[in-house]
Design a protein around this motif. Sequence first.
Motif, mmCIF file in Angstrom:
data_model
loop_
_atom_site.group_PDB
_atom_site.id
_atom_site.type_symbol
_atom_site.label_atom_id
_atom_site.label_comp_id
_atom_site.label_asym_id
_atom_site.label_seq_id
_atom_site.Cartn_x
_atom_site.Cartn_y
_atom_site.Cartn_z
ATOM 1 N N THR A 4 5.266 1.373 16.878
ATOM 2 C CA THR A 4 4.149 0.572 16.324
ATOM 3 C C THR A 4 3.649 1.347 15.133
ATOM 4 O O THR A 4 3.386 2.610 15.037
ATOM 5 C CB THR A 4 2.974 0.721 17.369
ATOM 6 O OG1 THR A 4 3.506 0.252 18.619
ATOM 7 C CG2 THR A 4 1.738 -0.077 16.838
ATOM 8 N N PRO A 5 3.849 0.591 14.018
ATOM 9 C CA PRO A 5 3.254 1.301 12.739
ATOM 10 C C PRO A 5 1.662 1.869 12.859
ATOM 11 O O PRO A 5 1.084 1.040 13.378
ATOM 12 C CB PRO A 5 3.409 0.188 11.618
ATOM 13 C CG PRO A 5 4.235 -0.859 12.135
ATOM 14 C CD PRO A 5 3.952 -0.737 13.539
ATOM 15 N N TYR A 6 1.431 2.845 12.215
ATOM 16 C CA TYR A 6 -0.014 3.590 12.364
ATOM 17 C C TYR A 6 -0.522 3.639 10.816
ATOM 18 O O TYR A 6 -1.553 3.180 10.663
ATOM 19 C CB TYR A 6 -0.038 4.733 13.061
ATOM 20 C CG TYR A 6 -1.527 5.473 13.398
ATOM 21 C CD1 TYR A 6 -2.032 4.771 14.344
ATOM 22 C CD2 TYR A 6 -1.829 6.308 12.402
ATOM 23 C CE1 TYR A 6 -3.425 5.482 14.358
ATOM 24 C CE2 TYR A 6 -3.104 6.901 12.829
ATOM 25 C CZ TYR A 6 -3.934 6.430 13.568
ATOM 26 O OH TYR A 6 -5.046 7.126 13.697
ATOM 27 N N LYS A 7 0.501 4.138 10.106
ATOM 28 C CA LYS A 7 -0.261 4.505 8.706
ATOM 29 C C LYS A 7 1.202 4.508 7.792
ATOM 30 O O LYS A 7 2.144 5.180 8.089
ATOM 31 C CB LYS A 7 -0.721 5.764 8.670
ATOM 32 C CG LYS A 7 -1.602 6.240 7.302
ATOM 33 C CD LYS A 7 -2.523 7.613 7.641
ATOM 34 C CE LYS A 7 -3.855 7.100 8.029
ATOM 35 N NZ LYS A 7 -4.694 8.442 8.020
ATOM 36 N N LYS A 8 0.819 4.329 6.521
ATOM 37 C CA LYS A 8 2.068 4.177 5.381
ATOM 38 C C LYS A 8 1.328 5.031 4.331
ATOM 39 O O LYS A 8 0.213 4.767 3.861
ATOM 40 C CB LYS A 8 2.275 3.015 4.984
ATOM 41 C CG LYS A 8 3.648 2.528 5.586
ATOM 42 C CD LYS A 8 4.041 1.223 4.925
ATOM 43 C CE LYS A 8 5.528 1.055 5.255
ATOM 44 N NZ LYS A 8 5.986 -0.229 4.586
ATOM 45 N N LEU A 9 2.073 6.003 3.901
ATOM 46 C CA LEU A 9 1.372 6.813 2.492
ATOM 47 C C LEU A 9 2.595 6.945 1.448
ATOM 48 O O LEU A 9 3.659 7.293 1.767
ATOM 49 C CB LEU A 9 1.097 8.177 3.002
ATOM 50 C CG LEU A 9 0.001 8.512 4.078
ATOM 51 C CD1 LEU A 9 -0.111 9.762 4.605
ATOM 52 C CD2 LEU A 9 -1.219 8.070 3.558
ATOM 53 N N ASP A 10 2.322 6.322 0.300
ATOM 54 C CA ASP A 10 3.004 6.280 -0.783
ATOM 55 C C ASP A 10 2.853 7.889 -1.468
ATOM 56 O O ASP A 10 1.815 8.201 -1.799
ATOM 57 C CB ASP A 10 2.812 5.178 -1.570
ATOM 58 C CG ASP A 10 3.301 4.031 -1.101
ATOM 59 O OD1 ASP A 10 4.490 3.807 -0.775
ATOM 60 O OD2 ASP A 10 2.637 2.988 -1.258
ATOM 61 N N LEU A 11 3.948 8.620 -1.562
ATOM 62 C CA LEU A 11 3.762 9.985 -1.931
ATOM 63 C C LEU A 11 3.890 10.210 -3.373
ATOM 64 O O LEU A 11 4.712 9.202 -4.065
ATOM 65 C CB LEU A 11 4.717 10.916 -1.271
ATOM 66 C CG LEU A 11 4.318 10.989 0.375
ATOM 67 C CD1 LEU A 11 5.314 11.728 1.023
ATOM 68 C CD2 LEU A 11 2.650 11.494 0.641
#
Length: 128
Positions: A4-11
Amino acid sequence: MEQTPYKKLDLPHGHCLEIFDDSRKIGADAWVVIMTATMKIPVETSLFASEPLSDDKFNDILKALGSPIEYRYRLERNMIMDHEKDAVLENLVNTFLENTGKYVANSKFPAKLALKAYRDRVEKRKKK
């Protein structure tokens, strides 16, 4: 297992850190709360721009590791009651980001991860 996706961060280094809620119910009103962070890193020559490698060395790394390699980090807490689950997951995510977030966001992290995985693989080969 479906994550289950929770958060996506582009670094800043161009890779994406994905955080998943891998929690599962273990009783009528109890959970094991699991946060998994992953980052897929394509093994390309541009990855080693700050520490250029010879073509032979790069090809050996690519052959040994394949592409992409994956960074994976997991935190879990057991026997969490239903009403506490979301808060515990949020706490795990925040703790990970505070303690490890700057480290994985560092521009040198992807190359260092690949080189460490390669060294580990070479060591393993030598022991066989």
